[in-house]
Design a protein around this motif. Sequence first.
Motif, PDB file in Angstrom:
ATOM      1  N   ALA A 182       0.895  -1.198   0.228  1.00 42.89           N
ATOM      2  CA  ALA A 182      -0.103  -0.050  -0.094  1.00 42.89           C
ATOM      3  C   ALA A 182       0.735   1.124  -0.121  1.00 42.89           C
ATOM      4  O   ALA A 182       1.942   1.162   0.557  1.00 42.89           O
ATOM      5  N   THR A 232     -15.638  -1.059   7.827  1.00 53.11           N
ATOM      6  CA  THR A 232     -14.560  -0.971   9.043  1.00 53.11           C
ATOM      7  C   THR A 232     -14.218  -2.531   9.405  1.00 53.11           C
ATOM      8  O   THR A 232     -14.915  -3.445   9.307  1.00 53.11           O
ATOM      9  N   THR A 288     -12.090   1.171   4.941  1.00 51.31           N
ATOM     10  CA  THR A 288     -11.661   0.580   3.733  1.00 51.31           C
ATOM     11  C   THR A 288     -12.719   0.785   2.811  1.00 51.31           C
ATOM     12  O   THR A 288     -13.899   0.444   2.916  1.00 51.31           O
ATOM     13  N   VAL A 303      -8.313  -1.343  -3.339  1.00 53.33           N
ATOM     14  CA  VAL A 303      -8.661  -0.645  -2.050  1.00 53.33           C
ATOM     15  C   VAL A 303      -8.126   0.562  -1.770  1.00 53.33           C
ATOM     16  O   VAL A 303      -6.903   0.903  -2.183  1.00 53.33           O
ATOM     17  N   THR A 304      -9.023   1.432  -1.183  1.00 56.95           N
ATOM     18  CA  THR A 304      -8.465   2.807  -0.480  1.00 56.95           C
ATOM     19  C   THR A 304      -8.943   2.810   0.702  1.00 56.95           C
ATOM     20  O   THR A 304     -10.043   2.647   1.183  1.00 56.95           O
ATOM     21  N   MET A 305      -8.144   2.798   1.565  1.00 56.32           N
ATOM     22  CA  MET A 305      -8.045   2.660   3.173  1.00 56.32           C
ATOM     23  C   MET A 305      -7.872   4.269   3.918  1.00 56.32           C
ATOM     24  O   MET A 305      -6.850   4.858   3.677  1.00 56.32           O
ATOM     25  N   ASP A 349      -3.905   3.780  -0.743  1.00 55.29           N
ATOM     26  CA  ASP A 349      -4.303   2.887  -1.732  1.00 55.29           C
ATOM     27  C   ASP A 349      -3.652   1.656  -1.717  1.00 55.29           C
ATOM     28  O   ASP A 349      -2.348   1.756  -1.715  1.00 55.29           O
ATOM     29  N   SER A 398      -3.467 -11.041   4.697  1.00 55.82           N
ATOM     30  CA  SER A 398      -3.409 -10.707   3.264  1.00 55.82           C
ATOM     31  C   SER A 398      -3.223 -11.782   2.361  1.00 55.82           C
ATOM     32  O   SER A 398      -3.682 -11.851   1.279  1.00 55.82           O
ATOM     33  N   LEU A 434     -11.874  -9.588   2.437  1.00 62.50           N
ATOM     34  CA  LEU A 434     -11.670  -8.956   0.956  1.00 62.50           C
ATOM     35  C   LEU A 434     -11.729  -9.874  -0.138  1.00 62.50           C
ATOM     36  O   LEU A 434     -12.331  -9.921  -0.951  1.00 62.50           O
ATOM     37  N   THR A 493      -5.489  -8.970  -2.553  1.00 63.29           N
ATOM     38  CA  THR A 493      -4.970  -8.672  -1.348  1.00 63.29           C
ATOM     39  C   THR A 493      -3.364  -8.829  -1.264  1.00 63.29           C
ATOM     40  O   THR A 493      -2.995  -8.547  -0.304  1.00 63.29           O
TER      41      THR A 493
END
Length: 364
Positions: free
Chosen positions: A144, A167, A219, A253-255, A280, A290, A296, A303
């Motif tokens: 990320a 969340t 997320t 994903v954007t956290m 990101d 992950s 996800l 991931t």
Amino acid sequence: MDISTIKARGFSVSLDLTVGHIADMTVDGDGRRLKPLHRAPWVDAGETLPKDLPQGTVRLSGDFLCAPFSRSDVEDAPLHGWPANSAWDITESSATDGGWRAVFRLRHKVMGASVDKILTLIDGHPFLYQEHVFSGGHGAISVAHHPMTAMKGGGRLAFSPKRFAATPADPLEPDPARGRFMLAYPARSADLGHFPAAAGGTRDLTDYRMDDRREDFVTLIEADHGGPGWTALARKAEDDLVLVLKNPAELPVTMLWLSNGGRDYAPWSGRHLGVLGIEDGRAAVGHAASIGDNWLKREGVATAFALGDSFSFRHVIGAMPLPGGEPPQEVVTADGRMRLSAGGSTWDVPFDSDFLRIGQPAAA
């Protein structure tokens, strides 16, 4: 302090080589010098910090590469991995025909892989173009970017289309003696303007309010829309626009890390104010999660990247003066330009529309 600075017309970036964090970034626009990225108040302040802090927290700044994202619970490494906590060397740095290009290599290996950071500036473009290249190694790695901006008066957010926001099971600061949070955990919503709140009701994820003292983490999952993924933040007091862009096939994903005085212990001490992380990634929370089963993956979201062959991913951070005070509702990139649309008005800025490789196959 070992700092490497590169410049192009209207743009300057400084990298802290001790940890690979962007120490400073400036963008010239309309006679002003914009500074979109955050640097923690304790960095280089000469104060005594807790002894167990990872170097990435000691020198917390700007943007950095996480590999893995969050916990390093597969290979022994600090929080967010060696790329965020250890030294990088300059391997190339030179002017180009219309800008500057620099390449940095991480001294540590990550799961046996070498890691290169490529920073490119283009004269007159209000953007930093970044690429990270992993070569060799074994297993798989989550990644990320970790850009952070800060505001004195809050701001308004807009995003490329998202499927939903969620969340994790637990908040960042569950102990009220140490900190506080405002979102519900776990929770999810397809409406970013109405996300479940810890105290009941909902909170608006598009509105960063300075009176909301909290640490929250949520997320956002990219929808299938065929364009670049983007986050736009209109900072009120600074009167500018911060833009972060990605290829969703690479970083799905954007956290969002909302850090606004919600931690009361050192070094945060209630003074880490108005900070927004726009992270990101291709990651769940923690390396083991992950590369194993996670929520996800069950949503069809990648991931981690497989190590072994070479792969890379790209990312863009920019800033510009903000006409109208509201973030754009649409961002279109084509033919060397970016067109932004908000409130019935549009404006264009120079942009390398080929850089993010939209439409090309992602790495494994």
